[in-house]
Design a protein around this motif. Structure first.
Motif, PDB file in Angstrom:
ATOM      1  N   ALA A 147       0.854  -1.190   0.000  1.00 27.14           N
ATOM      2  CA  ALA A 147       0.000   0.000   0.000  1.00 27.14           C
ATOM      3  C   ALA A 147       0.886   1.235   0.000  1.00 27.14           C
ATOM      4  O   ALA A 147       1.695   1.420   0.908  1.00 27.14           O
ATOM      5  CB  ALA A 147      -0.919   0.004   1.211  1.00 27.14           C
ATOM      6  N   GLN A 148       0.762   2.036  -1.047  1.00 28.28           N
ATOM      7  CA  GLN A 148       1.487   3.289  -1.127  1.00 28.28           C
ATOM      8  C   GLN A 148       0.536   4.436  -0.839  1.00 28.28           C
ATOM      9  O   GLN A 148      -0.654   4.229  -0.579  1.00 28.28           O
ATOM     10  CB  GLN A 148       2.137   3.422  -2.508  1.00 28.28           C
ATOM     11  N   GLU A 149       1.030   5.665  -0.880  1.00 26.35           N
ATOM     12  CA  GLU A 149       0.194   6.795  -0.474  1.00 26.35           C
ATOM     13  C   GLU A 149      -1.021   6.962  -1.380  1.00 26.35           C
ATOM     14  O   GLU A 149      -2.126   7.235  -0.907  1.00 26.35           O
ATOM     15  CB  GLU A 149       1.023   8.084  -0.483  1.00 26.35           C
ATOM     16  N   PHE A 150      -0.835   6.789  -2.682  1.00 31.82           N
ATOM     17  CA  PHE A 150      -1.939   7.032  -3.610  1.00 31.82           C
ATOM     18  C   PHE A 150      -2.286   5.812  -4.466  1.00 31.82           C
ATOM     19  O   PHE A 150      -3.107   5.923  -5.371  1.00 31.82           O
ATOM     20  CB  PHE A 150      -1.600   8.205  -4.531  1.00 31.82           C
ATOM     21  N   SER A 151      -1.675   4.673  -4.223  1.00 28.62           N
ATOM     22  CA  SER A 151      -1.945   3.502  -5.060  1.00 28.62           C
ATOM     23  C   SER A 151      -1.649   2.215  -4.296  1.00 28.62           C
ATOM     24  O   SER A 151      -1.055   2.241  -3.208  1.00 28.62           O
ATOM     25  CB  SER A 151      -1.112   3.555  -6.349  1.00 28.62           C
ATOM     26  N   ASP A 160      -0.086   0.032  -9.506  1.00 29.73           N
ATOM     27  CA  ASP A 160      -0.716   1.358  -9.592  1.00 29.73           C
ATOM     28  C   ASP A 160      -2.239   1.288  -9.583  1.00 29.73           C
ATOM     29  O   ASP A 160      -2.918   2.032 -10.305  1.00 29.73           O
ATOM     30  CB  ASP A 160      -0.226   2.093 -10.851  1.00 29.73           C
ATOM     31  N   VAL A 161      -2.781   0.391  -8.765  1.00 25.40           N
ATOM     32  CA  VAL A 161      -4.229   0.374  -8.575  1.00 25.40           C
ATOM     33  C   VAL A 161      -4.612   1.641  -7.812  1.00 25.40           C
ATOM     34  O   VAL A 161      -4.034   1.926  -6.756  1.00 25.40           O
ATOM     35  CB  VAL A 161      -4.670  -0.878  -7.798  1.00 25.40           C
ATOM     36  N   PRO A 162      -5.542   2.441  -8.311  1.00 24.13           N
ATOM     37  CA  PRO A 162      -5.879   3.717  -7.650  1.00 24.13           C
ATOM     38  C   PRO A 162      -6.242   3.521  -6.190  1.00 24.13           C
ATOM     39  O   PRO A 162      -6.924   2.558  -5.819  1.00 24.13           O
ATOM     40  CB  PRO A 162      -7.067   4.231  -8.462  1.00 24.13           C
ATOM     41  N   GLY A 163      -5.793   4.452  -5.361  1.00 27.34           N
ATOM     42  CA  GLY A 163      -5.958   4.296  -3.930  1.00 27.34           C
ATOM     43  C   GLY A 163      -7.198   4.930  -3.352  1.00 27.34           C
ATOM     44  O   GLY A 163      -7.471   4.780  -2.172  1.00 27.34           O
ATOM     45  N   GLU A 164      -7.955   5.669  -4.136  1.00 30.30           N
ATOM     46  CA  GLU A 164      -9.099   6.399  -3.592  1.00 30.30           C
ATOM     47  C   GLU A 164     -10.410   5.714  -3.937  1.00 30.30           C
ATOM     48  O   GLU A 164     -11.059   6.014  -4.918  1.00 30.30           O
ATOM     49  CB  GLU A 164      -9.106   7.843  -4.091  1.00 30.30           C
ATOM     50  N   ASN A 165     -10.791   4.737  -3.114  1.00 23.47           N
ATOM     51  CA  ASN A 165     -12.102   4.083  -3.201  1.00 23.47           C
ATOM     52  C   ASN A 165     -12.427   3.594  -4.608  1.00 23.47           C
ATOM     53  O   ASN A 165     -13.538   3.774  -5.118  1.00 23.47           O
ATOM     54  CB  ASN A 165     -13.191   5.039  -2.710  1.00 23.47           C
ATOM     55  N   ALA A 166     -11.453   2.983  -5.233  1.00 21.55           N
ATOM     56  CA  ALA A 166     -11.640   2.418  -6.569  1.00 21.55           C
ATOM     57  C   ALA A 166     -11.879   0.912  -6.450  1.00 21.55           C
ATOM     58  O   ALA A 166     -11.747   0.318  -5.380  1.00 21.55           O
ATOM     59  CB  ALA A 166     -10.428   2.693  -7.444  1.00 21.55           C
ATOM     60  N   LEU A 173     -11.563   7.374   3.751  1.00 24.18           N
ATOM     61  CA  LEU A 173     -12.059   8.703   3.428  1.00 24.18           C
ATOM     62  C   LEU A 173     -10.903   9.592   2.986  1.00 24.18           C
ATOM     63  O   LEU A 173      -9.811   9.527   3.538  1.00 24.18           O
ATOM     64  CB  LEU A 173     -12.751   9.324   4.639  1.00 24.18           C
ATOM     65  N   SER A 174     -11.165  10.412   1.984  1.00 24.58           N
ATOM     66  CA  SER A 174     -10.174  11.356   1.492  1.00 24.58           C
ATOM     67  C   SER A 174     -10.513  12.739   2.050  1.00 24.58           C
ATOM     68  O   SER A 174     -11.460  13.387   1.596  1.00 24.58           O
ATOM     69  CB  SER A 174     -10.157  11.371  -0.042  1.00 24.58           C
ATOM     70  N   THR A 175      -9.764  13.188   3.059  1.00 27.88           N
ATOM     71  CA  THR A 175     -10.032  14.459   3.724  1.00 27.88           C
ATOM     72  C   THR A 175      -8.744  15.279   3.819  1.00 27.88           C
ATOM     73  O   THR A 175      -7.648  14.760   3.594  1.00 27.88           O
ATOM     74  CB  THR A 175     -10.597  14.232   5.133  1.00 27.88           C
ATOM     75  N   TYR A 176      -8.906  16.544   4.187  1.00 27.53           N
ATOM     76  CA  TYR A 176      -7.753  17.437   4.255  1.00 27.53           C
ATOM     77  C   TYR A 176      -7.911  18.372   5.448  1.00 27.53           C
ATOM     78  O   TYR A 176      -8.998  18.913   5.693  1.00 27.53           O
ATOM     79  CB  TYR A 176      -7.639  18.248   2.960  1.00 27.53           C
ATOM     80  N   LEU A 177      -6.824  18.549   6.192  1.00 27.50           N
ATOM     81  CA  LEU A 177      -6.832  19.399   7.380  1.00 27.50           C
ATOM     82  C   LEU A 177      -5.617  20.314   7.350  1.00 27.50           C
ATOM     83  O   LEU A 177      -4.512  19.873   7.026  1.00 27.50           O
ATOM     84  CB  LEU A 177      -6.781  18.545   8.650  1.00 27.50           C
ATOM     85  N   TYR A 178      -5.823  21.575   7.668  1.00 27.50           N
ATOM     86  CA  TYR A 178      -4.667  22.463   7.829  1.00 27.50           C
ATOM     87  C   TYR A 178      -4.964  23.540   8.858  1.00 27.50           C
ATOM     88  O   TYR A 178      -6.112  23.963   9.046  1.00 27.50           O
ATOM     89  CB  TYR A 178      -4.237  23.068   6.498  1.00 27.50           C
ATOM     90  N   LEU A 179      -3.904  23.978   9.531  1.00 31.80           N
ATOM     91  CA  LEU A 179      -3.993  25.072  10.487  1.00 31.80           C
ATOM     92  C   LEU A 179      -3.966  26.382   9.715  1.00 31.80           C
ATOM     93  O   LEU A 179      -3.053  26.631   8.935  1.00 31.80           O
ATOM     94  CB  LEU A 179      -2.810  25.015  11.447  1.00 31.80           C
ATOM     95  N   ASP A 180      -4.976  27.224   9.920  1.00 32.52           N
ATOM     96  CA  ASP A 180      -4.979  28.488   9.191  1.00 32.52           C
ATOM     97  C   ASP A 180      -4.820  29.700  10.099  1.00 32.52           C
ATOM     98  O   ASP A 180      -4.649  30.820   9.606  1.00 32.52           O
ATOM     99  CB  ASP A 180      -6.227  28.625   8.315  1.00 32.52           C
TER     100      ASP A 180
END
Length: 438
Positions: free
Chosen positions: A148-152, A203-209, A238-245
């Motif tokens: 399992a890689q970060e995106f695939s 390279d199987v897509p990693g986002e709920n494919a 789940l594909s989510t994103y968090l950042y301190l603003d």
């Protein structure tokens, strides 16, 4: 004397009748109690034997199991192959299971069964009769996640193939990567030339494919036959994103973006820790005004200055493949609040403009840029309108600035006045954040 004996007999019969009534009443209550217990027994998980391929010495199975009420002891879930002189049992997991029973007796009937235990002993969830036979056939025996890689993802797929009747001129495996609910756009092909063959899928897509495979044979007469077919999903996440603003000496403000596709039965929670101590927690709300970009802000206030805190964002959802509720940690980050600084301000309203005065004691020199930003509010959405930046006038132990803001020609707008760091935009102290409506 006869009447006396008759009276005694009547009394004896009456007592027997009363005893029988008491017994029957007690039995009825017992039955009612049993029925009440039966009502609260959890719903059984659902097991489906989706496909079975029989060879001379092997039986290949595809079994799907879901457990919406989480009633089953997962360690008890198993598939059993029972023959006249043989018995095999392999563990199963929730979701799709693909496997093979090997070393079987040719031309023999077997009972294929799926079992699980809800606390009352093994319960048969599915069953079918299958018989080993010699012939020409092919099946997808298994798929295994290798890396399992970060995106695939990298998978191995095993194929079992026999042509004892010399029916086929060629056999090929076709596979396609499918995004969400889209139709496959393109299939790759791998020739099957061995009885047992392993295919590498990179390279199987990693986002709920998902991966759709089918094993196809061409007969000597030129006909095409589908020998086996399989669709499996990459691990759900789940594909989510968090950042301190924004951060100050007492606050940490974050921006969070939820998963774009999966919104039903999903909740998000943020927690903040100092060391191992939980300081605060809150549900992350996505407001109607923010839904167009799937973003939501949340803030932890009342924190201690110059401290390092750990922020954890988690999600609870129903896994669409197993139907089981899961809770996972999505993000875990450490951030420090600012040390000492002191800010004062005065805002004066005139006929056509605001006059802003800001005084700042900033020994760590966190803030270099005073500014204001105006957003126009249209149907609940914020649209950028104007921004201006200024310079502080330094003094011995402080700095200050005075500037004016002309009233914008807008009916409804948001006015933000703040000071920030010239390089690190998270160091940003909001002086005022005001909605102005005419």
């Amino acid at each position: 004397m006869a009447n006396k004996e008759k009276y005694k007999k009547q009394e004896k019969d009456k007592k027997r009748l009363e005893t029988l009534r008491t017994f029957m009443s007690s039995f009825t209550l017992t039955v009612a109690a049993v029925v009440t217990v039966a009502i609260i027994i959890p719903k059984s998980p659902i097991a489906e034997i989706e496909n079975v391929s029989a060879f001379q010495n092997e039986i290949v199975y595809q079994v799907s199991v879901t457990d919406e009420e989480q009633a089953i002891d997962l360690s008890s879930l198993k598939i059993v192959l029972d023959g006249p002189l043989e018995y095999y049992a392999y563990p199963l997991a929730l979701g799709l299971n693909v496997g093979v029973f090997e070393g079987l007796t040719p031309n023999t009937g077997y009972q294929l069964e799926v079992y699980g235990n809800k606390g009352f002993g093994d319960e048969k969830l599915a069953a079918m009769r299958v018989e080993t036979k010699a012939g020409s056939n092919g099946a997808i025996v298994s798929y295994e996640l290798v890396e399992a890689q970060e995106f695939s993802y990298h998978y191995e797929v095993n194929i079992l193939y026999n042509d004892l009747e010399n029916l086929y001129s060629e056999v090929n495996l076709y596979y396609a990567y499918v995004y969400m609910d889209e139709e496959p756009q393109f299939y790759d092909m791998v020739p099957i030339t061995q009885t047992n063959q392993t295919i590498e899928l990179f390279d199987v897509p990693g986002e709920n494919a998902s991966v759709h495979l089918y094993l196809e044979a061409m007969t000597e007469l030129g006909d095409l036959i589908i020998l086996d077919e399989l669709t499996f999903y990459v691990p759900f996440k789940l594909s989510t994103y968090l950042y301190l603003d924004q951060k100050s000496s007492s606050n940490l403000h974050f921006q969070f973006y939820e998963d774009y596709y999966f919104k039903e039965n999903v909740t998000y929670k943020a927690e903040i820790y100092f060391g191992h101590m939980l300081i605060d927690e809150k549900v992350i709300e996505i407001s109607e005004a923010e839904m167009h970009h799937e973003g939501g802000g949340f803030e932890f206030t009342g924190l201690k200055k110059d401290r390092v805190y750990r922020v954890v964002v988690s999600s609870t959802y129903i896994n669409p493949y197993t139907k089981v509720e899961e809770t996972v940690v999505l993000h875990e980050e450490e951030h420090a609040t600012l040390a000492d600084y002191h800010i004062e301000y005065e805002i004066t309203e005139y006929d056509t403009y605001f006059e802003v005065y800001i005084y700042l004691e900033d020994p760590n020199h966190y803030f270099q840029v005073p500014y204001y930003t105006i957003y126009e509010l249209v149907d609940g959405y914020m649209m950028y309108y104007e921004e201006n930046m200024y310079d502080f006038t330094p003094d011995i132990d402080s700095k200050s600035v005075t500037f004016t803001i002309d009233y914008p020609d807008l009916e409804n707008y948001q006015l933000i006045i703040a000071v920030r760091n010239q390089n690190d935009y998270t160091i940003n102290h909001i002086v005022i954040d005001r909605i102005i409506e005419e």
